[in-house]
Design an enzyme around this catalytic site. Structure first.
Site, PDB file in Angstrom:
ATOM      1  N   ARG A 176       1.002  -1.274   0.210  1.00 21.59           N
ATOM      2  CA  ARG A 176      -0.034   0.150   0.088  1.00 21.59           C
ATOM      3  C   ARG A 176       0.725   1.155  -0.004  1.00 21.59           C
ATOM      4  O   ARG A 176       0.555   2.338   0.579  1.00 21.59           O
ATOM      5  CB  ARG A 176      -1.111   0.209   1.267  1.00 21.59           C
ATOM      6  CG  ARG A 176      -1.873  -0.944   1.183  1.00 21.59           C
ATOM      7  CD  ARG A 176      -2.998  -0.876   0.122  1.00 21.59           C
ATOM      8  NE  ARG A 176      -3.979  -1.810   0.126  1.00 21.59           N
ATOM      9  CZ  ARG A 176      -3.901  -3.194  -0.304  1.00 21.59           C
ATOM     10  NH1 ARG A 176      -2.630  -3.428  -1.118  1.00 21.59           N
ATOM     11  NH2 ARG A 176      -4.684  -4.217  -0.245  1.00 21.59           N
ATOM     12  N   SER A 253     -11.351  -0.246   2.331  1.00 24.84           N
ATOM     13  CA  SER A 253     -10.589  -0.474   3.926  1.00 24.84           C
ATOM     14  C   SER A 253     -10.241   0.824   4.150  1.00 24.84           C
ATOM     15  O   SER A 253      -9.346   1.649   3.863  1.00 24.84           O
ATOM     16  CB  SER A 253      -9.398  -1.519   3.612  1.00 24.84           C
ATOM     17  OG  SER A 253     -10.097  -2.639   3.222  1.00 24.84           O
ATOM     18  N   GLU A 351      -5.758   4.293   5.629  1.00 27.85           N
ATOM     19  CA  GLU A 351      -5.310   3.855   4.432  1.00 27.85           C
ATOM     20  C   GLU A 351      -5.785   5.283   3.474  1.00 27.85           C
ATOM     21  O   GLU A 351      -5.055   5.737   2.627  1.00 27.85           O
ATOM     22  CB  GLU A 351      -6.062   2.761   3.703  1.00 27.85           C
ATOM     23  CG  GLU A 351      -5.502   2.097   2.327  1.00 27.85           C
ATOM     24  CD  GLU A 351      -5.887   1.007   2.237  1.00 27.85           C
ATOM     25  OE1 GLU A 351      -5.844  -0.178   2.807  1.00 27.85           O
ATOM     26  OE2 GLU A 351      -6.830   0.810   1.111  1.00 27.85           O
TER      27      GLU A 351
HETATM   28  C1  LIG Z   1     -15.362  -0.104  -2.093  1.00 22.45           C
HETATM   29  C2  LIG Z   1     -13.930   0.099  -2.296  1.00 22.45           C
HETATM   30  C3  LIG Z   1     -13.181  -0.790  -2.265  1.00 22.45           C
HETATM   31  C4  LIG Z   1     -11.938  -0.761  -2.562  1.00 22.45           C
HETATM   32  N1  LIG Z   1     -10.951  -1.843  -2.453  1.00 22.45           N
HETATM   33  C5  LIG Z   1      -9.532  -1.844  -2.559  1.00 22.45           C
HETATM   34  C6  LIG Z   1      -8.713  -2.813  -2.770  1.00 22.45           C
HETATM   35  O1  LIG Z   1      -9.279  -3.993  -2.812  1.00 22.45           O
HETATM   36  N2  LIG Z   1      -7.449  -2.583  -2.761  1.00 22.45           N
HETATM   37  C7  LIG Z   1      -6.975  -1.443  -2.997  1.00 22.45           C
HETATM   38  O2  LIG Z   1      -5.594  -1.146  -2.633  1.00 22.45           O
HETATM   39  N3  LIG Z   1      -7.689  -0.311  -2.785  1.00 22.45           N
HETATM   40  C8  LIG Z   1      -9.080  -0.315  -2.716  1.00 22.45           C
HETATM   41  N4  LIG Z   1     -10.012   0.793  -2.702  1.00 22.45           N
HETATM   42  C9  LIG Z   1      -9.372   1.895  -2.393  1.00 22.45           C
HETATM   43  C10 LIG Z   1      -9.162   2.768  -3.659  1.00 22.45           C
HETATM   44  O3  LIG Z   1     -10.185   2.350  -4.791  1.00 22.45           O
HETATM   45  C11 LIG Z   1      -7.829   2.964  -4.392  1.00 22.45           C
HETATM   46  O4  LIG Z   1      -6.914   3.276  -3.686  1.00 22.45           O
HETATM   47  C12 LIG Z   1      -7.944   3.496  -5.839  1.00 22.45           C
HETATM   48  O5  LIG Z   1      -6.532   3.173  -6.513  1.00 22.45           O
HETATM   49  C13 LIG Z   1      -7.732   4.769  -5.680  1.00 22.45           C
HETATM   50  O6  LIG Z   1      -7.943   5.540  -7.115  1.00 22.45           O
HETATM   51  P1  LIG Z   1      -8.525   6.826  -7.451  1.00 22.45           P
HETATM   52  O7  LIG Z   1      -8.405   7.331  -8.560  1.00 22.45           O
HETATM   53  O8  LIG Z   1      -9.897   6.956  -6.991  1.00 22.45           O
HETATM   54  O9  LIG Z   1      -7.652   7.820  -6.520  1.00 22.45           O
HETATM   55  P2  LIG Z   1      -8.324   9.242  -5.441  1.00 22.45           P
HETATM   56  O10 LIG Z   1      -9.192   8.564  -4.608  1.00 22.45           O
HETATM   57  O11 LIG Z   1      -9.145  10.282  -6.425  1.00 22.45           O
HETATM   58  O12 LIG Z   1      -7.056   9.773  -4.770  1.00 22.45           O
HETATM   59  C14 LIG Z   1      -6.388   8.931  -3.962  1.00 22.45           C
HETATM   60  C15 LIG Z   1      -4.941   9.568  -3.565  1.00 22.45           C
HETATM   61  O13 LIG Z   1      -4.243   9.208  -5.072  1.00 22.45           O
HETATM   62  C16 LIG Z   1      -3.666  10.456  -5.450  1.00 22.45           C
HETATM   63  N5  LIG Z   1      -4.012  10.272  -7.103  1.00 22.45           N
HETATM   64  C17 LIG Z   1      -5.028   9.852  -7.733  1.00 22.45           C
HETATM   65  N6  LIG Z   1      -4.911  10.128  -9.223  1.00 22.45           N
HETATM   66  C18 LIG Z   1      -3.563  10.550  -9.216  1.00 22.45           C
HETATM   67  C19 LIG Z   1      -2.580  10.781 -10.399  1.00 22.45           C
HETATM   68  N7  LIG Z   1      -3.179  10.897 -11.601  1.00 22.45           N
HETATM   69  N8  LIG Z   1      -1.626  11.410 -10.016  1.00 22.45           N
HETATM   70  C20 LIG Z   1      -0.779  11.681  -8.902  1.00 22.45           C
HETATM   71  N9  LIG Z   1      -1.731  11.290  -7.722  1.00 22.45           N
HETATM   72  C21 LIG Z   1      -2.857  10.858  -8.044  1.00 22.45           C
HETATM   73  C22 LIG Z   1      -4.637  11.692  -4.940  1.00 22.45           C
HETATM   74  O14 LIG Z   1      -4.288  12.799  -5.084  1.00 22.45           O
HETATM   75  C23 LIG Z   1      -4.958  10.943  -3.503  1.00 22.45           C
HETATM   76  O15 LIG Z   1      -3.829  11.335  -2.845  1.00 22.45           O
HETATM   77  C24 LIG Z   1     -11.252   0.404  -2.378  1.00 22.45           C
HETATM   78  C25 LIG Z   1     -12.042   1.602  -2.382  1.00 22.45           C
HETATM   79  C26 LIG Z   1     -13.413   1.506  -2.284  1.00 22.45           C
HETATM   80  C27 LIG Z   1     -14.219   2.741  -2.299  1.00 22.45           C
END
Ligand SMILES: Cc1cc2nc3c(=O)[nH]c(=O)nc-3n(C[C@H](O)[C@H](O)[C@H](O)COP(=O)(O)OP(=O)(O)OC[C@H]3O[C@@H](n4cnc5c(N)ncnc54)[C@H](O)[C@@H]3O)c2cc1C
Length: 356
Positions: A176, A253, A351
């Site tokens: 992570r 999580s 997280e």
């Molecule tokens: C129902 C649910 C289930 C999930 N299951 C998992 C799982 O099984 N495993 C897991 O690892 N995660 C899980 N997650 C967490 C999440 O989905 C992941 O961390 C996902 O990769 C976040 O991506 P995002 O585009 O939504 O990022 P955001 O939530 O928009 O941003 C998260 C972070 O990443 C940064 N970021 C996003 N895009 C960029 C970019 N292009 N450049 C630089 N920084 C950036 C943001 O600034 C922020 O700091 C889950 C979330 C939910 C709601």
């Protein structure tokens, strides 16, 4: 309101649309948070540069938004520019190579890869968010992590204002964690990720939940069967975004599984009347499921504290029970942190990213 930058001759040099006071709650899976003072959607690398220039000129903070699935936005919102990464495009190259723009939906890319009969990410089906978000916390589930297939990450380096291609070895991937949410947090804006998948791959069925799911099967499941199984298991745990399911108004999580020295684990195991689940995490280190710690500190599925609570399907997911504020979630977070620390002497690490 569109922002038109004027060059010295007074002629607008670009026309990137900037909006003001945009509510952030609908752009997050928690559905929580106040407005962004400024908001822009970048669909090209040039637009990322323009947005960065705008934030610099205005001397305001910049926050990069992907799918909003790993965020808790404060009730006051964000006082600077929220830059949504909307770059699209998937390019398939020979040898299982995919160059994917950061704004692509992750789960849709997993489906595209599987349709092309390429494996390596089938166990990561159903994870919400954007492709650009995956390297940030080295997304992982059901025995796979993106670090196993990422070849390189293309990003704007805010120190030099130039795009760079970072090979995976320079991304510092661990559980992570990566340089993007670790030692270089805030330095890079990811515009594309290159994945090296395996053509005609055998699907990975290594995780206990998946093995159980396929235990009656005589033949090895295909990539798409594994992805469907993962989505189904995730749905049963509220870990798949399903319209109308209050258990998925979360950021997934909320706590990382702590990795502790083996003597800490031995102390906890010695105090426990039941077997403490654990996994090897390298020399003299043990990973303990955070869910077990929560449950044994009194925080069970369905627990409610005002408008925040714990999912009825998954102990680790803090949820917005309806109309919750960021403050409500933080109160629940603090209650859990305190209880786990006083019972086990372990400080859990959240997280999601806290914004504003
Ligand atoms: C129902 C649910 C289930 C999930 N299951 C998992 C799982 O099984 N495993 C897991 O690892 N995660 C899980 N997650 C967490 C999440 O989905 C992941 O961390 C996902 O990769 C976040 O991506 P995002 O585009 O939504 O990022 P955001 O939530 O928009 O941003 C998260 C972070 O990443 C940064 N970021 C996003 N895009 C960029 C970019 N292009 N450049 C630089 N920084 C950036 C943001 O600034 C922020 O700091 C889950 C979330 C939910 C709601």
């Amino acid at each position: 309101m569109p922002y038109l930058r004027q060059d010295s001759g007074g002629v607008p040099s670009y026309k990137m649309q900037l909006q003001e006071n945009i509510p952030l709650a609908p752009l997050t899976t928690f559905h929580i948070g106040g407005p962004a003072r400024w908001y822009a959607d970048a669909t090209t690398e040039d637009e990322i540069l323009e947005a960065v220039a705008f934030a610099g000129e205005q001397e305001i903070p910049l926050f990069v938004l992907g799918g909003g699935s790993n965020l808790l936005v404060s009730d006051a919102g964000f006082p600077g520019l929220v830059l949504h990464i909307g770059l699209r495009g998937i390019e398939q190259r020979p040898g299982g190579i995919f160059v994917v723009a950061a704004g692509e939906d992750w789960d849709q890319f997993v489906s595209t890869a599987i349709e092309a009969n390429c494996g390596g990410i089938e166990c990561l089906a159903g994870i919400p968010g954007s492709v650009g978000g995956t390297p940030v916390q080295n997304v992982g589930a059901y025995g796979q992590e993106v670090s196993q297939t990422i070849a390189s990450v293309r990003a704007l380096d805010l120190r030099t204002n130039e795009f760079v291609d970072l090979p995976a070895e320079r991304c510092g991937f661990t559980y992570r964690r990566s340089i993007f949410n670790g030692i270089q947090r805030g330095r890079y804006i990811v515009s594309a990720v290159t994945y090296e998948l395996v053509n005609n791959a055998k699907s990975a069925v290594n995780y206990a939940d998946l093995k159980r799911y396929f235990q009656e099967r005589a033949s090895h499941p295909s990539l798409s069967e594994v992805a469907s199984a993962v989505r189904e298991i995730r749905k049963s745990k509220g870990m798949l975004l399903v319209e109308g399911d209050p258990d998925c108004r979360s950021a997934g999580s909320f706590f990382k599984n702590p990795v502790v020295p083996s003597e800490v684990f031995a102390r906890i195991a010695g105090q426990s009347a039941t077997t403490v689940p654990h996994y090897d995490a390298g020399p003299q280190m043990v990973k303990i499921p955070a869910a077990w710690l929560l449950e044994h500190a009194g925080f069970l599925k369905g627990y409610a504290l005002g408008r925040a609570g714990i999912s009825s399907k998954h102990t680790l997911a803090l949820i917005n029970r309806g109309g919750a504020s960021a403050e409500d979630v933080l109160m629940l977070r603090d209650a859990i942190l305190q209880a786990v620390e006083s019972r086990f002497g372990i400080r859990l690490e959240p997280e999601p990213v806290f914004v504003g």
